[in-house]
Design a protein around this motif. Sequence first.
Motif, PDB file in Angstrom:
ATOM      1  N   VAL A   1    -134.162 -26.512  37.809  1.00 24.29           N
ATOM      2  CA  VAL A   1    -132.614 -26.683  37.473  1.00 24.29           C
ATOM      3  C   VAL A   1    -132.313 -25.942  36.093  1.00 24.29           C
ATOM      4  O   VAL A   1    -133.099 -26.186  35.100  1.00 24.29           O
ATOM      5  N   VAL A   2    -131.037 -25.250  36.163  1.00 26.45           N
ATOM      6  CA  VAL A   2    -130.675 -24.493  35.070  1.00 26.45           C
ATOM      7  C   VAL A   2    -130.111 -25.623  34.153  1.00 26.45           C
ATOM      8  O   VAL A   2    -129.230 -26.130  34.302  1.00 26.45           O
ATOM      9  N   LYS A   3    -130.920 -25.605  33.134  1.00 25.94           N
ATOM     10  CA  LYS A   3    -130.471 -26.939  32.158  1.00 25.94           C
ATOM     11  C   LYS A   3    -129.281 -26.358  31.098  1.00 25.94           C
ATOM     12  O   LYS A   3    -128.506 -27.227  30.879  1.00 25.94           O
ATOM     13  N   LYS A   4    -129.679 -25.231  30.361  1.00 27.23           N
ATOM     14  CA  LYS A   4    -128.840 -24.790  29.550  1.00 27.23           C
ATOM     15  C   LYS A   4    -128.693 -23.146  29.479  1.00 27.23           C
ATOM     16  O   LYS A   4    -129.844 -22.440  29.516  1.00 27.23           O
ATOM     17  N   ILE A   5    -127.600 -22.642  29.353  1.00 24.28           N
ATOM     18  CA  ILE A   5    -127.327 -21.279  29.233  1.00 24.28           C
ATOM     19  C   ILE A   5    -127.118 -20.933  27.915  1.00 24.28           C
ATOM     20  O   ILE A   5    -126.244 -21.659  27.127  1.00 24.28           O
ATOM     21  N   LEU A   6    -128.006 -20.270  27.196  1.00 20.83           N
ATOM     22  CA  LEU A   6    -128.153 -19.919  25.624  1.00 20.83           C
ATOM     23  C   LEU A   6    -127.387 -18.735  25.298  1.00 20.83           C
ATOM     24  O   LEU A   6    -126.982 -18.670  24.018  1.00 20.83           O
ATOM     25  N   VAL A   7    -126.703 -17.879  26.024  1.00 17.64           N
ATOM     26  CA  VAL A   7    -125.838 -16.593  25.364  1.00 17.64           C
ATOM     27  C   VAL A   7    -124.580 -16.549  26.271  1.00 17.64           C
ATOM     28  O   VAL A   7    -124.669 -17.088  27.450  1.00 17.64           O
ATOM     29  N   SER A   8    -123.727 -15.751  25.880  1.00 19.68           N
ATOM     30  CA  SER A   8    -122.482 -15.599  26.564  1.00 19.68           C
ATOM     31  C   SER A   8    -122.397 -14.296  27.197  1.00 19.68           C
ATOM     32  O   SER A   8    -122.933 -13.261  26.791  1.00 19.68           O
ATOM     33  N   VAL A   9    -121.615 -14.229  28.266  1.00 17.54           N
ATOM     34  CA  VAL A   9    -121.570 -12.722  28.771  1.00 17.54           C
ATOM     35  C   VAL A   9    -120.915 -11.907  27.745  1.00 17.54           C
ATOM     36  O   VAL A   9    -119.967 -12.241  26.721  1.00 17.54           O
ATOM     37  N   ASP A  10    -121.159 -10.713  27.521  1.00 18.37           N
ATOM     38  CA  ASP A  10    -121.014  -9.502  26.684  1.00 18.37           C
ATOM     39  C   ASP A  10    -121.767  -9.779  25.136  1.00 18.37           C
ATOM     40  O   ASP A  10    -121.404  -8.815  24.425  1.00 18.37           O
ATOM     41  N   ALA A  11    -122.727 -10.772  25.165  1.00 13.62           N
ATOM     42  CA  ALA A  11    -123.398 -10.684  24.112  1.00 13.62           C
ATOM     43  C   ALA A  11    -124.564  -9.768  24.094  1.00 13.62           C
ATOM     44  O   ALA A  11    -125.086  -9.500  25.072  1.00 13.62           O
ATOM     45  N   ALA A  12    -124.907  -9.310  22.875  1.00 19.26           N
ATOM     46  CA  ALA A  12    -126.043  -8.396  22.693  1.00 19.26           C
ATOM     47  C   ALA A  12    -127.275  -9.357  22.721  1.00 19.26           C
ATOM     48  O   ALA A  12    -127.462 -10.645  21.942  1.00 19.26           O
ATOM     49  N   VAL A  13    -128.438  -9.154  23.535  1.00 12.65           N
ATOM     50  CA  VAL A  13    -129.558  -9.786  23.364  1.00 12.65           C
ATOM     51  C   VAL A  13    -130.609  -9.195  23.075  1.00 12.65           C
ATOM     52  O   VAL A  13    -130.981  -7.925  23.786  1.00 12.65           O
ATOM     53  N   PRO A  14    -131.428  -9.536  22.120  1.00 14.37           N
ATOM     54  CA  PRO A  14    -132.692  -8.663  21.569  1.00 14.37           C
ATOM     55  C   PRO A  14    -133.854  -8.833  22.640  1.00 14.37           C
ATOM     56  O   PRO A  14    -133.787  -9.893  23.498  1.00 14.37           O
ATOM     57  N   GLN A  15    -134.804  -7.756  22.568  1.00 10.15           N
ATOM     58  CA  GLN A  15    -135.903  -8.079  23.309  1.00 10.15           C
ATOM     59  C   GLN A  15    -136.526  -9.326  23.026  1.00 10.15           C
ATOM     60  O   GLN A  15    -136.698  -9.692  22.114  1.00 10.15           O
ATOM     61  N   ASP A  16    -137.048 -10.102  24.188  1.00 12.41           N
ATOM     62  CA  ASP A  16    -137.638 -11.430  24.178  1.00 12.41           C
ATOM     63  C   ASP A  16    -136.783 -12.313  23.729  1.00 12.41           C
ATOM     64  O   ASP A  16    -137.038 -13.387  23.320  1.00 12.41           O
ATOM     65  N   GLY A  17    -135.321 -12.124  23.727  1.00 14.78           N
ATOM     66  CA  GLY A  17    -134.336 -13.218  23.298  1.00 14.78           C
ATOM     67  C   GLY A  17    -134.084 -14.300  24.473  1.00 14.78           C
ATOM     68  O   GLY A  17    -134.291 -13.844  25.635  1.00 14.78           O
ATOM     69  N   ASP A  18    -133.883 -15.371  23.973  1.00 13.30           N
ATOM     70  CA  ASP A  18    -133.902 -16.614  24.975  1.00 13.30           C
ATOM     71  C   ASP A  18    -132.388 -16.304  25.562  1.00 13.30           C
ATOM     72  O   ASP A  18    -131.397 -16.252  24.960  1.00 13.30           O
ATOM     73  N   ILE A  19    -132.512 -16.486  26.926  1.00 11.27           N
ATOM     74  CA  ILE A  19    -131.224 -16.486  27.854  1.00 11.27           C
ATOM     75  C   ILE A  19    -130.835 -17.828  28.308  1.00 11.27           C
ATOM     76  O   ILE A  19    -129.660 -18.227  28.243  1.00 11.27           O
TER      77      ILE A  19
END
Length: 149
Positions: free
Chosen positions: A127-145
């Motif tokens: 079950v998807v517990k938590k979405i950690l980033v928002s749409v259009d956000a820059a995410v680094p390699q190995d960044g938590d999504i």
Amino acid sequence: MKLKEYKYKINGTKFNVKVGDVEGNLVHVEVNGVPYNVELDKAPVTKTTISQPVKSPQKAPRTESGEKIIATPAAPVTGGFVVKAPLPGTLKSFTVREGDTVAAGATVCILEAMKMENDIHTSKGGVVKKILVSVDAAVPQDGDIMIIE
């Protein structure tokens, strides 16, 4: 301290970078207005030459209230599985919402990197517990999504 200003485009994302004085292996750097103290592995090269003209960066994406959208590190996960970005990029959309049940191998979001859209899959179901980033956000390699339990 006088900062030298550089403008970079990395994987399609534009950055305004200001670099301060180098003291030993420490450098004061500002990326899109956010200050960082950077520790270098070895002594820096004394001169850098840029061979191409630099274009002005685009404005950072903002929320409806006008605040900058910046992906921030998530708190350590104590339970569940964290879906991480396999490469740096910009989060374009989600195919799931918090509370959704997903199967192992399911596509959970779309990450744009190097002008290509990449389906990001979960290797574990739950079950998807938590979405950690928002749409259009820059995410680094190995960044938590997101966190899946």
